[in-house]
Design an enzyme around this catalytic site. Sequence first.
Site, short mmCIF file in Angstrom:
data_model
loop_
_atom_site.label_atom_id
_atom_site.label_comp_id
_atom_site.label_asym_id
_atom_site.label_seq_id
_atom_site.Cartn_x
_atom_site.Cartn_y
_atom_site.Cartn_z
N TYR A 113 -10.15 -1.59 1.47
CA TYR A 113 -9.92 -1.69 2.91
C TYR A 113 -9.75 -0.33 3.56
CZ TYR A 113 -9.76 -6.63 4.00
OH TYR A 113 -10.13 -7.93 4.25
N ASP A 123 0.79 -1.23 0.00
CA ASP A 123 0.00 0.00 0.00
C ASP A 123 0.82 1.28 0.00
OD1 ASP A 123 -2.30 -1.44 -0.14
OD2 ASP A 123 -2.78 -1.31 1.98
#
Length: 758
Positions: A462, A377
Amino acid sequence: MVERRMNSLVKWALIIFGLISVILNIVLIGIHSGRVPKCSALRVHPLKSEHDERSLVFADLTQEEYLQVQQYMLKQRDLDISTSQTTKPSDNFLFLIDLSLPKKSEAVAYLDGKGQKPIREATVVVFYGSKSFIKEYVVGPLPNPTYRRDVTKERYNMDLPINKRLVTIGEYNLMFKFFETEVFSKLAKLLKESFGVDNEKRLTAFEQMPRGLRSGDRKTWVSFFRDMSGMYIHPVGFEVLLNHESVNASQWKVEKLLYNGKYFNTVEELKMEYNNGKVKKIVYKESPDYGSLKPRKKPLQLPPQQFYSEGKRYSIGYNHVLYLDWSFAFGLSSLTGMRVFDVRFNGERIAYEISVQEAMSVYGSVTPGMILTKFLDSSIGIGRFAHELVRGVDCPYNADYVDTYRYIDVSVPVRFRNSICIFEHNMGQPLRRHFADFFHNSYGGMVNSALIFRTITAIGNYDYMWDFIFYQSGSVEAKVHATGYISSSYLVDGNLKYGHQVAENVLGNIHTHFINFKVDLDVAGVENVFQIKDMEFVNVSLPWMPDRHAMVPRLVEKQLQTEQEAAQRFDTKTPRYLHIASKKTNRWGHQRTYKLQVFSFAGDHLPENQVEERSMSWARYKVAITKQKDSEQTSSSLYNQNDIWTPAVDFSKYIEDNESIEDQDLVAWVTTGFLHIPHAEDIPNTVTVGNGGGVILRPHNYFDEDPSIHSTDSVYLSPGAEDSCENNRMACLAHETCSATLETFTYHGFDGVMKFED
């Protein structure tokens, strides 16, 4: 006539009576209000120290600084760069501006009043599509930059080819256009019959990473989903492999397609076999809106709220927080996210830096969109996606909220309102307590009230909630909880080996969550060692009866000497106590230490024989200890995701040189996380309960006693004095009624969402 006069008098009497009633009510309300004490806005106890503007060496760039750096770069005519969000991959694009952290030695000298203020500089990333490489610059001094320095080789020991860049808004725009013209327009019948696509309904796309199988590849499997709430749990069974290696979009092409579990080489092949009935067709039907987060029942009553009856016990000034015995500076990196610096307890530095480094997920599936997926990420930007926090849900209603500015894949710096929150919180259990039932009857206890520094980042499907928690016992906790939507794939034969079915034709795919934190502890200075402690049972002869023996637990202690010896690998038994220790001792002659207590139930790490593993090699270790170096600032990089096979930062190299860690400035790299096997209760949304991990930094012989014993929150009761306020402020709470003064509810979180146009 008389009757009219009487009616008039009655009307006037009623009016006068009404006025008198209103006046009396106002007077009574005023008297009553004067009798009800208000929540005090004044501090009962003053702050223990003052805000220090030296914390600004760690402050995120201001809006003005971003603009000054941008304008300086645009004036460099030899660079020929654009700041337009729709810049094509073949052109030069100013992608990122962020704070360039000062060298630790210079920062510490300045913070301790022994050195000059470090020069304030920015990191600038430029994607040179016209030249097929990426450059990183340091630009300074701020606020009026006069120089740029190419630091690409210095930071990464390699050149950065253009294929290492992440996908920008400009490239996404071209990808969307490509799918419209080269895929959707040619498969109109299939899309209508299988997925209900028409002028009003469309499909949404979700890309999977890495983009290929070897260094140099830029081939992305794009999975398509229904355009509904929680699109990530509405897969349709259609995926396309796009080759977009060239910076020239006219050279892009479709390499494979997947429809209902069957592969096709070209759009034309799929179209022909579909029209000829040679493929098992997906028949469209409306899908229930099971991904929506709208309340299923009308809200009836508010949950408990928290307010400060005697004013807040913390203060925020500059980028600096004071809370009882704690103080720290804070920031939010666009790439790595939340971080704090110069963390002090009772004026003594405990940690130089505690920061988020990376969030990684590895997925399993039989379908291409998930079979290779490994998300890193920070290569997308963790802090980049910290949007406004919702008052009363994401954080307590009366928390303090802080705005941030960021410059990443935009044309101007963007303000993200209320993207950080800070609040003191009753953790719901006593920090310590004892009820003396035998002899000396008494009760002593203390509420566990702690300061929480929080942001939440919504990275695609998420949402990660990041907390740094400061306890009155001298402990600090860094933790993460995951929520949001699971990633899913269309249910085909063999896929149930890789997860559970969670909706009609929907598989929730098994995946891991690994989170990496950087913990630069300075325990009573920067000359520290790394210790491990554990227990073992030994067979002991009883002193008063030598012929009898007992198995007795004994303390085992060891000091580790090198980085490789200290690296606690993920697949090995780890000692229960891991300590960063000083050679200095407490009153009782024990070395002053802080313990690293990791809580995690992560899955298995990717096997090291996989070439992609080098880009996430930090996850080999539950805890790794390295000698502090400014050249080893992060465990991952912006470029690891898109060239996962030749990572710009390979953390394992930090360990390979095997330097001494005795009497050195040490950094702990902590990996935590959880294994996620999705299940029906992940629909519509994954809950935070049980889905997280973190590390607690606990004092261990650092003090001579528990420092919270000096807290004014302590409560003591003795027989006959149960209702006394002298040692129990709670006893007087009912006599000091007050009401909370709440801030007006506002929300601007959608101001900073990704937009695919200027």
